[in-house]
Design an enzyme around this catalytic site. Structure first.
Site, short mmCIF file in Angstrom:
data_model
loop_
_atom_site.label_atom_id
_atom_site.label_comp_id
_atom_site.label_asym_id
_atom_site.label_seq_id
_atom_site.Cartn_x
_atom_site.Cartn_y
_atom_site.Cartn_z
N LYS A 71 0.85 -1.19 0.00
CA LYS A 71 0.00 0.00 0.00
C LYS A 71 0.88 1.24 0.00
CE LYS A 71 -3.90 2.02 2.55
NZ LYS A 71 -4.71 1.96 3.79
N SER A 146 -9.58 1.63 2.52
CA SER A 146 -8.73 2.42 1.65
C SER A 146 -7.63 1.60 0.95
CB SER A 146 -8.07 3.53 2.47
OG SER A 146 -7.22 2.99 3.45
N SER A 170 -9.79 -0.56 6.79
CA SER A 170 -9.19 -0.36 5.47
C SER A 170 -8.47 -1.57 4.88
CB SER A 170 -8.21 0.82 5.52
OG SER A 170 -8.95 2.01 5.49
#
Ligand SMILES: [Mg+2]
Ligand SMILES: [Zn+2]
Lengths: 465, 475, 92
Positions: A71, A146, A170
């Site tokens: 990420k 996310s 997330s």
């Protein structure tokens, strides 16, 4: 397209004599060909250099030759780390996050940085400065967020393991929406050193993988004390198979009752299947549920408003050429560099912390935090794990939810876990209208082994059948 | 006269620690290139996290104990949120609720006797970086930022509003500096080691806060200026406004920064990356490291060495001087040692604007005083040696030899006295006939012959003896 | 309720320049969201706030100096530098 690849499949190719260079090159091609906008940056040179080292026998370890996507909120030395924001569009960290050091030490190959909601603020990846990622099951839908790029990259098979971060769901949300496994570890199990902070007191870095064992493997590697994160504890994690037939299961009523019917249906189907296998469950109540979302957002926004103060266009990040007074300069840089959702949360967080409101919002939220911890403690006296659907709906269409508060409400089932610092895993448990439904399994602090064994049962007996 | 009320917030840099408060960057940045003592943590790079330096907390505890403050059961770091280009994270990690210690006092001497300056609280925080400007602050088109200082450990020591004059403020700061230096955590001579914010009001009026006074001398100046300013306002019938002011050291004036309406809103909240501390659990470790403090040392010096209160006070006003004295007093008469260190050596240092840290080794002073004690050199000669050693350095014996300061041997003085008596029969007979002032002339002649190396006292004594003998013979 | 002035004040505190139409939009969102947060008003004050979820304290490191970044690394991301300094905006 949903086409995940497991660690053992890659290892199989290596044992057949394929070179690491060829395998990694293939993954890199897949990333470039992807239509899902899963990556923000591809670290092609670094990945191929590492692959060559492996082919020369210079590197070993438990992740030897396994492609890992990261990420873009996690700092990678020498590889641009944007956090999904224009304000960090050209930022290259001079240091690796702790988790990156560990992956490299085990021979894992960082192939690129995945798309995400700007500064982790979103549930869909739609707030990314680099455009939304798409759901591999249906490209018109969101992959969740996310850590949406991470989950989508696992689901589309452009990487084998991925790291996301979970502040209010997330990791679990995109895992559920993409039909993969995502773990939110107990607060303190994994070092946050190098994770660009959104809400420090709530978040953990967590693995995303195509199956429970792969996710557990990555957790084994990243878990453990790191002196650079004062909130990381002297604990390690080792995945051990265990008999879960006698596990005491509580189903959180509030987390099922209010969700979409299709999700309810798939959740009960999964629970009934477990029951058929001889496992027992009871419906339980989490009385504080109603307050948790508000408490979560107050804390997250307050901490975020402070964390994001450092982006002022002086030491790094987006800047303006023109010379002006510092006050004006900061205000313009931040107005141009941040997206709307980020601004909204900074402003709300600033408001919540400002003179006269601290007691009304921030302290109140911390009191709710106490209540939710107590409520969970009480449940864990009688149950080993708690189950609930991860998300209240199926993956929705890109652009479908416009109202901020309606979007926040999507996190209703995931945030209580972050407030209490508990471990949880989302494991795929069913399909409805060709879209995956994730089951969330919540455990006691540092009882990752228990929830992962239950998740393995769900994977083997429900999802894979 | 209006009553003056002053409260101080003193920022003390724990500059003798080896590393910064939350990162491993070394603290020896003074005189270094800009931005060479920084890392991801003190630069505020995203993802870098603070870790508390145990020694900084222990130093804080030691200071709190030395200042008689009450160390708290639980203490927390908070974020103080504000923007400024020298603040790399947009917040300063500081303390708010749950500071390290409450209360305490520092005893100072005033014209009207001893006074306890009571303290409100003591807390820990990090220093921001340093801003400079090409040209001056108001004309520069841009700023230049050095983060070497960023993250330096600070203690903020806040007094109650109990100080009643600039002079008292100065002696409070001096005493505070003395105590901090005794504890070995602080070198007050380094640039920016102690910075003061002062709250000043006249009885019944609003208070003004003067920010960031960064030199010891500046404090008295800034306070005096501010008091005069407020008095003048009152005289003209204008209300003093509650405001924050900046001290312009170069011009010696305070300038308004902002009024109360523009008060900062720091949005304090607990730093989530740093778990709480229980400082009392560290007290046992710290206790043994706290040395004898100035007031106790002063009392001991008076008892142990039999020196006056005045000398004891001067000698203990600096830990280096006190240690120096004790070394010398081991071998030299303590009374002599006290005079020479507290009066003469200190005087020579002041004259040169030198710090005690720059003084030559105690062994050298011991050599000088030994020569003086056995009358091998004169007091004047001893002072000369000290001056040379301060200005050029060097070995005392060599200096004595080089400058020919060795006092003349007594037998040689006797011989010269005989010569002078022979050569000055007129003066001798004057003396014998009762004109005693003729002795001075004769002493002068001996001194002249010895080129100043004869001890004048000894010469005097010998001449009198010899003249008396003449007197006897002639009668 | 929330006024445009309050939005502007908060934006000033947060150093985010807002255009007039943005102020209006944020005010609308603020109202809705703060209304939702208002449910916490009923939470009782006698419950202790939890500052840190982990029950740990006194986490320290030793006072040992370590490596710094070199000046080149320090400056690598900086938009403007001058003689080893970061070049920042005007102060006055
Ligand atoms: Mg302060
Ligand atoms: Zn540093």
């Amino acid at each position: 397209m949903f086409n995940p690849i497991s660690v053992s499949e890659v290892r199989e190719r290596y044992s057949q004599g394929e070179s690491c260079y060829d395998v990694i090159s293939e993954f890199l091609e897949k990333i470039k060909d992807s239509r899902l906008n899963t990556f923000i940056s591809i670290s092609e040179n670094e990945a191929l250099a590492m692959a060559e080292k492996i082919d020369k026998g210079k590197l070993s370890g438990r992740l030897k030759g396994i492609p890992v996507s990261i990420k873009d909120a996690i700092s990678t030395r020498g590889i641009r780390t944007t956090c999904g924001s224009k304000i960090l569009e050209n930022y290259v960290p001079p240091f690796d996050a702790h988790v990156i050091e560990r992956i490299k030490a085990e021979g894992g190959i960082i192939i690129g940085k995945t798309n995400m909601d700007e500064f982790c603020m979103g549930t869909t990846t739609e707030t990314s400065y680099f455009g939304p990622s798409k759901n591999p099951w249906d490209e018109s839908r969101v992959p969740g967020g996310s850590s949406g790029g991470s989950a989508a990259s696992i689901a589309e098979g452009s990487s084998v393991l991925s790291l996301g971060s979970d502040t209010g769901g997330s990791v679990r949300c995109p895992a559920a929406f993409c039909g993969v496994v995502g773990i939110k570890p107990t607060y303190g199990l994994v070092s946050r050193y190098g994770l660009i902070p959104y809400a420090n007191s709530l978040e953990q870095i967590g693995p995303i993988a195509s199956n429970v064992k792969d996710a557990a493997l990555l957790l084994e590697i990243i878990a453990g004390k790191d002196y650079r994160d004062s909130t990381s504890v002297e604990k390690t994690f080792e995945f051990k198979l265990m008999d879960v037939s006698k596990v005491r299961i509580g189903i959180i009523r509030e987390m099922i009752e209010k969700v979409d019917e299709k999700v309810q249906k798939e959740t009960w189907r999964a629970i009934n299947k477990l029951e058929e296998l001889g496992m027992n469950y009871e419906e339980v109540s989490l009385p504080m549920m109603d307050y948790t979302l508000a408490a979560y957002y107050i804390l997250a926004m307050s901490e975020a408003s402070s964390n994001l103060s450092r982006y002022d266009g002086v030491r790094y990040g987006y800047h303006i050429e023109k010379e002006m007074n510092w006050n004006t300069y900061f205000s313009k840089v931040r107005a141009e560099g941040f997206g709307d959702e980020v601004k909204r949360r900074i402003l709300l967080g600033t408001y919540a912390l400002s003179a006269g409101y601290y007691g009304k919002y921030y302290l109140k939220a911390l009191r709710v935090r106490n209540l939710i911890i107590q409520a969970f403690n009480k449940l864990f006296e009688r149950y080993d794990v708690l189950l609930a659907p991860t998300m209240p709906t199926l993956p929705f269409r890109i652009g479908e939810i416009q109202d901020p508060l309606s979007m926040y409400l999507m996190d209703i089932n995931t945030v209580p876990v972050n407030l209490a610092g508990l471990p949880a895993v989302s494991v795929p448990a069913g399909l409805n209208n060709g879209l995956p439904v994730g089951l969330q399994i919540i455990g006691k602090p540092f009882d990752e082994n228990m929830i992962l064994n239950v998740a393995l049962k769900v994977e083997e007996e429900v999802w894979k059948r | 006269m209006e009553e003056v009320i002053i409260g101080l917030e003193v920022h003390v840099q724990l500059n003798l620690l080896k590393s910064k408060l939350f990162c491993q960057c070394p603290t020896d940045y003074h005189n270094s290139e800009p931005n060479t003592h920084v890392c991801p943590i003190c630069l505020g790079l995203p993802g870098a996290m603070p870790v508390i330096n145990r020694k900084a907390v222990e130093a804080g505890i030691a200071v709190a104990m030395a200042l008689n403050a009450e160390i708290q059961e639980k203490t927390l770091f908070y974020r103080k949120n504000y923007f400024y280009p020298d603040l790399p994270r947009g917040f300063q990690i500081s303390q708010y609720d749950f500071p390290l210690a409450y209360g305490g006092y520092v005893t100072i001497e005033t014209d009207s006797g001893e006074k306890k300056v009571t303290l409100k609280r003591i807390h820990m925080e990090e220093d921001p970086g340093r801003l400079t400007y090409p040209g001056t602050i108001d004309t520069a088109r841009y700023s230049l930022i050095d983060y070497n200082r960023s993250g330096m450990p600070l203690l903020e020591i806040v007094t109650e509003p109990v100080i009643s004059s600039p002079k008292e403020a100065r002696s409070f700061l001096n005493k505070l500096r003395t105590i901090l230096e005794y504890l070995g955590v602080f070198d007050g001579s380094l640039e920016g080691a102690m910075r003061v914010d002062a709250n000043i009001s006249l009885k019944g009026g609003a208070r003004a806060e003067v920010k960031n006074i960064s030199s010891y001398k500046g404090v008295e100046k800034a306070l005096s200026f501010e008091i005069t300013r407020q008095k003048n306002l009152l005289k003209r019938g204008i209300m003093v406004e509650m405001e924050t002011r900046h001290f312009d050291e170069a011009r010696g004036v305070t300038i308004s920064l902002r009024t109360k309406e523009e008060e900062q809103d720091y949005r304090y909240f607990p730093e989530p990356d740093l778990p709480p501390m229980e400082p009392r659990s560290l007290i046992p470790d710290v206790k043994d490291t706290i040395p004898e403090l100035p007031d106790a040392k002063r009392r001991r010096f008076m008892e142990e060495y039999g020196i006056s209160d005045y000398f004891a006070k001067v000698l203990t006003s600096e830990i280096r001087m006190a240690d120096y004295f004790e070394k010398v007093a081991k071998v030299i008469d303590p009374g002599l040692a006290a005079t020479w260190i507290a009066d003469i050596l200190k005087g020579e240092l002041n004259y040169r604007d030198m710090e005690f840290s720059e003084v030559f080794e105690a062994e050298k002073l011991i050599q000088v005083l030994k020569l003086l004690a056995v009358k091998k050199i004169t007091e004047k000669g001893a002072v000369k040696v000290i001056r040379v050693m301060l200005d050029e350095g060097g070995d005392p014996l060599k200096i004595v030899r080089r400058l020919d300061l060795m006092v003349m041997d007594l037998s040689e003085v006797e011989r010269l006295c005989d010569e002078v008596i022979e050569e000055n029969s007129q003066a001798v007979s004057d003396y014998i006939s009762g004109r005693k002032e003729a002795l001075n002339y004769l002493v002068g002649q001996v001194m002249k012959k010895s080129r100043g190396k004869a001890d004048p006292g000894e010469t005097n004594r010998i001449l009198i003896r010899k003249l008396k003998e003449r007197e006897k013979d002639s009668s | 309720m929330i006024t445009d002035e309050q939005i502007r004040h908060v934006a000033k505190l947060a150093r985010i320049e807002l255009k007039d139409d943005e102020v209006a939009v944020f005010r609308e969102h603020f109202e809705k969201i703060l209304d939702y947060f208002g449910m916490l008003d009923s939470v009782e004050e006698n419950i202790e706030p939890v500052f840190h979820v982990l029950d740990i304290c006194n986490v320290f490191r030793d006072d040992v100096p370590g490596e710094c970044l070199n000046q080149e690394e320090v400056m690598a991301n900086a938009p403007k530098t001058e003689k080893g300094y970061f070049r920042g905006p005007r102060i006055v």
